[in-house]
Design a protein around this motif. Structure first.
Motif, PDB file in Angstrom:
ATOM      1  N   UNK A 170      20.440   1.143 -14.853  1.00  0.00           N
ATOM      2  CA  UNK A 170      21.655   1.700 -15.443  1.00  0.00           C
ATOM      3  C   UNK A 170      22.822   1.701 -14.465  1.00  0.00           C
ATOM      4  N   UNK A 171      22.588   1.190 -13.260  1.00  0.00           N
ATOM      5  CA  UNK A 171      23.660   1.100 -12.278  1.00  0.00           C
ATOM      6  C   UNK A 171      23.838   2.331 -11.425  1.00  0.00           C
ATOM      7  N   UNK A 172      22.907   3.291 -11.496  1.00  0.00           N
ATOM      8  CA  UNK A 172      23.000   4.498 -10.680  1.00  0.00           C
ATOM      9  C   UNK A 172      22.417   4.255  -9.293  1.00  0.00           C
ATOM     10  N   UNK A 173      23.010   4.907  -8.298  1.00  0.00           N
ATOM     11  CA  UNK A 173      22.466   4.809  -6.944  1.00  0.00           C
ATOM     12  C   UNK A 173      21.243   5.705  -6.829  1.00  0.00           C
ATOM     13  N   UNK A 174      20.119   5.136  -6.375  1.00  0.00           N
ATOM     14  CA  UNK A 174      18.854   5.872  -6.301  1.00  0.00           C
ATOM     15  C   UNK A 174      18.333   5.867  -4.873  1.00  0.00           C
ATOM     16  N   UNK A 175      18.134   7.046  -4.303  1.00  0.00           N
ATOM     17  CA  UNK A 175      17.641   7.190  -2.939  1.00  0.00           C
ATOM     18  C   UNK A 175      16.155   6.854  -2.890  1.00  0.00           C
ATOM     19  N   UNK A 176      15.778   5.986  -1.946  1.00  0.00           N
ATOM     20  CA  UNK A 176      14.382   5.590  -1.786  1.00  0.00           C
ATOM     21  C   UNK A 176      13.657   6.625  -0.915  1.00  0.00           C
ATOM     22  N   UNK A 177      12.448   6.994  -1.317  1.00  0.00           N
ATOM     23  CA  UNK A 177      11.740   8.093  -0.654  1.00  0.00           C
ATOM     24  C   UNK A 177      10.261   7.752  -0.502  1.00  0.00           C
ATOM     25  N   UNK A 178       9.719   8.058   0.665  1.00  0.00           N
ATOM     26  CA  UNK A 178       8.278   7.943   0.899  1.00  0.00           C
ATOM     27  C   UNK A 178       7.728   9.342   1.140  1.00  0.00           C
ATOM     28  N   UNK A 179       6.972   9.873   0.178  1.00  0.00           N
ATOM     29  CA  UNK A 179       6.452  11.233   0.286  1.00  0.00           C
ATOM     30  C   UNK A 179       5.411  11.355   1.390  1.00  0.00           C
ATOM     31  N   UNK A 180       4.899  10.208   1.861  1.00  0.00           N
ATOM     32  CA  UNK A 180       3.868  10.214   2.904  1.00  0.00           C
ATOM     33  C   UNK A 180       4.387   9.613   4.202  1.00  0.00           C
ATOM     34  N   UNK A 181       5.678   9.768   4.464  1.00  0.00           N
ATOM     35  CA  UNK A 181       6.297   9.189   5.650  1.00  0.00           C
ATOM     36  C   UNK A 181       5.677   9.759   6.928  1.00  0.00           C
ATOM     37  N   UNK A 182       5.477   8.880   7.909  1.00  0.00           N
ATOM     38  CA  UNK A 182       4.905   9.282   9.198  1.00  0.00           C
ATOM     39  C   UNK A 182       5.919   9.145  10.329  1.00  0.00           C
ATOM     40  N   UNK A 183       7.168   8.891  10.008  1.00  0.00           N
ATOM     41  CA  UNK A 183       8.163   8.610  11.026  1.00  0.00           C
ATOM     42  C   UNK A 183       8.729   9.858  11.694  1.00  0.00           C
TER      43      UNK A 183
ATOM     44  N   UNK B 264       0.809  -1.218   0.000  1.00  0.00           N
ATOM     45  CA  UNK B 264       0.000   0.000   0.000  1.00  0.00           C
ATOM     46  C   UNK B 264       0.847   1.275   0.000  1.00  0.00           C
ATOM     47  N   UNK B 265       2.117   1.134  -0.345  1.00  0.00           N
ATOM     48  CA  UNK B 265       2.996   2.300  -0.347  1.00  0.00           C
ATOM     49  C   UNK B 265       3.566   2.557  -1.735  1.00  0.00           C
TER      50      UNK B 265
ATOM     51  N   UNK C 212      15.125   9.223   1.838  1.00  0.00           N
ATOM     52  CA  UNK C 212      16.064   8.174   2.232  1.00  0.00           C
ATOM     53  C   UNK C 212      15.717   7.490   3.547  1.00  0.00           C
ATOM     54  N   UNK C 213      14.822   8.074   4.327  1.00  0.00           N
ATOM     55  CA  UNK C 213      14.426   7.500   5.608  1.00  0.00           C
ATOM     56  C   UNK C 213      13.096   6.782   5.412  1.00  0.00           C
ATOM     57  N   UNK C 214      13.108   5.474   5.570  1.00  0.00           N
ATOM     58  CA  UNK C 214      11.927   4.651   5.331  1.00  0.00           C
ATOM     59  C   UNK C 214      11.520   3.944   6.627  1.00  0.00           C
ATOM     60  N   UNK C 215      10.257   4.033   6.958  1.00  0.00           N
ATOM     61  CA  UNK C 215       9.727   3.380   8.163  1.00  0.00           C
ATOM     62  C   UNK C 215       8.773   2.262   7.783  1.00  0.00           C
TER      63      UNK C 215
END
Length: 301
Positions: free
Chosen positions: A279-292, A137-138, A298-301
């Motif tokens: 393509x081998x690039x480093x990609x930062x993971x992001x949650x636009x609806x983070x509740x942490x 659901x994310x 880059x901060x995932x809860x």
């Protein structure tokens, strides 16, 4: 006679052609305004809904990221994230059948997916490669071409831009400066402390004011040994702040100038989440609806 009829027919075609091309008003408003909607019906993947090649959004993202260097993708990713989080409302709808970041942008409100699409669309227009993935659901955005270290440094700089305390003072011998860390809720608080002084001081973290008063009176007073230093003029440490905690600085000399900065801490470089793109690039993971606790790229809860 045949020539005359031919000339008449040709003349009529010329006249009607002129009227159609230059006189008759053809309304193209519906074509322009519905271009996004009409093409969106044919889209089958989340990333097909991203806004691309919109000149107005290029200028818009330049304003949002005006404080960043032109090649600082981590800074841009953070500033756009903060802008979307503070300027748009994510509604409670879970109907993701007709996502449209344009509508969300204009209404300043949209679904979780709309906001994810809008965020990645703004990243694209600031020169950052991006894509979106759904996991249960994310919806996770990915900002590519950014190392975990660069992202971490950008987050720390942002945290340090608003210190909990930034005190410069001159103390007499045995004079005390204290900073109250108590809070009404049960929230966890980790602090980063940076301290410099002209002459030695004691810097001590007490669990409460009662223990502080006992210590200052020469009685036994409990304190956090890992977050306290004695007879020092240069201190830098990280520790857990008690719910009723208080940080104390006690001078060993007169005319003792000191500066103490206290930041909200607890963010570690290993907390940054990322993955490699195709393509081998480093990609930062992001949650636009983070509740942490740390609502950051880059901060995932």
């Amino acid at each position: 006679m045949i020539k005359a009829i031919t000339y008449i027919v040709i003349g009529l075609f010329v006249i009607f052609g002129f009227l159609y091309m230059f006189v008759i008003d053809v309304n193209v408003d519906d074509i322009t305004s519905s271009s996004y909607y009409s093409t969106s019906k044919k889209r089958s993947h989340i990333n097909d809904y991203l806004i691309k090649n919109d000149f107005s959004l290029i200028n818009f993202t330049k304003k949002i990221t005006s404080s960043c260097l032109s090649d600082d993708k981590a800074c841009k990713t953070l500033e756009i994230y903060k802008y979307v989080r503070s300027s748009f409302i994510i509604d409670n709808s879970t109907d993701y059948t007709s996502p449209n970041p344009y509508t969300a942008f204009n209404n300043r409100e949209g679904t979780y997916l709309d906001m994810a699409l809008l965020y990645s669309s703004l990243l694209l227009h600031s020169g950052i490669s991006t894509y979106i993935k759904k996991d249960n659901n994310k919806f996770y955005n990915y900002a590519c071409g950014i190392s975990n270290g660069d992202m971490y440094n950008a987050l720390i700089n942002d945290l340090h831009s608003a210190p909990l305390a930034n005190k410069e003072l001159t103390l007499r011998q045995n004079q005390v400066w204290a900073f109250d860390l108590s809070r009404k809720d049960n929230s966890n608080l980790i602090i980063d402390v940076e301290f410099f002084s002209a002459e030695p001081v004691d810097i001590i973290l007490f669990p409460n004011k009662q223990e502080m008063n006992a210590h200052l009176k020469g009685q036994y007073g409990r304190y956090n040994k890992d977050c306290s230093q004695f007879n020092t003029s240069d201190a830098k440490f990280t520790c857990q702040a008690p719910l009723t905690g208080i940080l104390v600085v006690k001078s060993h000399a007169d005319d003792n100038k000191f500066r103490c900065k206290i930041y909200k801490g607890g963010l570690l470089s290993g907390d940054i989440k990322s993955e490699k793109s195709r393509k081998g690039n480093n990609c930062i993971q992001i949650d636009i609806n983070s509740k942490g606790t740390f609502q950051y790229p880059g901060i995932i809860y």
